[in-house]
Design an enzyme around this catalytic site. Structure first.
Site, PDB file in Angstrom:
ATOM      1  N   SER A   1      -9.566 -64.431  61.756  1.00 13.06           N
ATOM      2  CA  SER A   1      -8.359 -64.479  62.588  1.00 13.06           C
ATOM      3  C   SER A   1      -8.661 -64.157  64.057  1.00 13.06           C
ATOM      4  CB  SER A   1      -7.295 -63.535  62.034  1.00 13.06           C
ATOM      5  OG  SER A   1      -7.854 -62.266  61.857  1.00 13.06           O
TER       6      SER A   1
ATOM      7  N   HIS B   1     -11.170 -65.342  65.738  1.00 16.84           N
ATOM      8  CA  HIS B   1     -11.491 -66.634  66.361  1.00 16.84           C
ATOM      9  C   HIS B   1     -10.231 -67.482  66.523  1.00 16.84           C
ATOM     10  CE1 HIS B   1     -15.454 -65.524  64.520  1.00 16.84           C
ATOM     11  NE2 HIS B   1     -15.863 -65.891  65.715  1.00 16.84           N
TER      12      HIS B   1
ATOM     13  N   ASP C   1     -16.588 -58.010  71.780  1.00 21.23           N
ATOM     14  CA  ASP C   1     -17.958 -57.993  72.281  1.00 21.23           C
ATOM     15  C   ASP C   1     -17.906 -57.719  73.785  1.00 21.23           C
ATOM     16  OD1 ASP C   1     -19.386 -58.707  69.832  1.00 21.23           O
ATOM     17  OD2 ASP C   1     -18.263 -60.561  69.992  1.00 21.23           O
TER      18      ASP C   1
ATOM     19  N   GLN D   1     -20.994 -58.473  75.832  1.00 19.43           N
ATOM     20  CA  GLN D   1     -21.191 -59.926  75.950  1.00 19.43           C
ATOM     21  C   GLN D   1     -20.260 -60.498  77.024  1.00 19.43           C
ATOM     22  OE1 GLN D   1     -21.867 -62.759  72.614  1.00 19.43           O
ATOM     23  NE2 GLN D   1     -19.705 -63.177  72.785  1.00 19.43           N
TER      24      GLN D   1
ATOM     25  N   SER E   1     -14.472 -59.018  62.433  1.00 20.18           N
ATOM     26  CA  SER E   1     -15.840 -59.435  62.739  1.00 20.18           C
ATOM     27  C   SER E   1     -16.353 -60.270  61.576  1.00 20.18           C
ATOM     28  CB  SER E   1     -16.736 -58.198  62.891  1.00 20.18           C
ATOM     29  OG  SER E   1     -18.092 -58.562  62.777  1.00 20.18           O
TER      30      SER E   1
HETATM   31  O1  PAF Z   1     -19.964 -64.198  70.170  1.00 21.82           O
HETATM   32  C1  PAF Z   1     -20.621 -65.068  69.572  1.00 21.82           C
HETATM   33  O2  PAF Z   1     -20.237 -65.550  68.513  1.00 21.82           O
HETATM   34  C2  PAF Z   1     -21.946 -65.562  70.169  1.00 21.82           C
HETATM   35  O3  PAF Z   1     -22.636 -64.527  70.779  1.00 21.82           O
HETATM   36  C3  PAF Z   1     -21.758 -66.739  71.121  1.00 21.82           C
HETATM   37  C4  PAF Z   1     -20.952 -66.373  72.343  1.00 21.82           C
HETATM   38  C5  PAF Z   1     -21.093 -67.887  70.384  1.00 21.82           C
HETATM   39  C6  PAF Z   1     -23.140 -67.225  71.608  1.00 21.82           C
HETATM   40  O4  PAF Z   1     -23.941 -67.607  70.549  1.00 21.82           O
END
Ligand code: PAF
Length: 283
Positions: free
Chosen positions: A31, A33, A152, A155, A187
């Protein structure tokens, strides 16, 4: 929804499309995503999602169990993306993304000390791998906007910095963390937790909520105490729990009461599964 596996087919699928939103993923979608796709759907005419388990961002460039065992479920993922309203799915093979000797690029995006802290300290090279694949995805999909989950946090900060430093013409859109009713951040790795382990994993979000409450009520944070309690929780191996500047991710020294916006970032292992989470304080 169109599913393409080659760069050439992606280019063709996007030809003449305007206002493109990109949702980069490694599949095993949940969910969290779906909320990235919903945000992209609301702001763009065309939504592209990529599904690619990127070996460069794993230990030993993918020669490890974490990479080999990473859940791969293309059909179920495409089903979720279709229902969420994605127009084009890009699901390339490793050969397609990294052709040539040993499937490795020669030229990488280096993320420097920002990528070496926190998560990067335990996963050397991880953020170089992330930045390199995301740079490629930006070149391939040429999005106007790209969507990244706030779960993340490092990230997100690294990608923002890459976009600023390398002048990518893309707007980075952060999307809030989705939590289960028990508080666990969504996750793909949660799939690998047993029921007991899921209960143990809640220690991390509980630690973050404690710090959030203390920050909001102006109490001393006692990070060391919260850290010790988290580290002593059953089934949990603490990797880190830090208070950092939200943009630079540099550690903040908080003697007692927090007086400025900050981010708490944490990572634990429950069994072999590494879980991360974070929460904004006074944001
Ligand atoms: O967050 C993720 O799933 C990955 O790190 C990403 C941004 C798709 C890069 O592979």
């Amino acid at each position: 929804m169109q599913v393409v596996t080659t760069k050439a087919d992606l280019a063709q699928a996007l030809q003449g499309r305007s206002s493109i939103g990109l949702v980069p993923t490694m599949g095993a979608l949940h969910s969290g995503h779906a909320s990235l796709v919903a945000a992209a759907r609301a702001e763009n005419e065309t939504v592209v999602a990529s599904i690619f388990v990127n070996p460069l961002q794993f230990e030993a460039l993918g020669d490890c169990d974490d990479y080999r065992n990473y859940p791969r479920q293309l059909e179920a993922d495409c089903d979720l993306l279709n229902k969420a309203g994605v127009d084009v799915v890009f699901a390339p093979s490793v050969d397609e993304m990294y052709p040539g000797a040993h499937n490795l690029p020669l030229v990488w995006v280096r993320t420097g000390e920002m990528g070496e802290r926190l998560e990067g300290a335990s996963r050397p090279g991880h953020f170089d791998g992330v930045a390199t694949v995301v740079a490629k995805l930006f070149h391939l999909a040429r999005p106007d906007r790209a969507y990244f989950g706030q779960k993340d946090a490092q990230q997100l900060a690294v990608i923002r910095r890459m976009v600023a430093d390398l002048d990518f013409p893309v707007e980075i859109r952060p999307v809030p963390i989705i939590r289960g009713v028990d508080g666990l951040a969504e996750s793909s790795r949660n799939q690998r937790l047993s029921e007991v382990e899921r209960g143990q994993a809640l220690a991390l979000s509980r630690a973050l909520f404690t710090l959030e409450e203390r920050a909001q009520s102006g109490e001393p944070l006692d990070l060391a105490g919260v850290r010790a309690q988290l580290g002593a929780s059953e089934g949990v191996r603490l990797d880190h729990l830090e208070i950092v500047d939200p943009a630079s991710l540099e550690p903040l020294v908080v003697d007692s009461v927090l007086d400025r916006p900050a981010l708490v970032v944490g990572a634990i292992y429950v069994g072999p599964v590494r879980l991360i989470d974070n929460i904004e304080l006074l944001g």
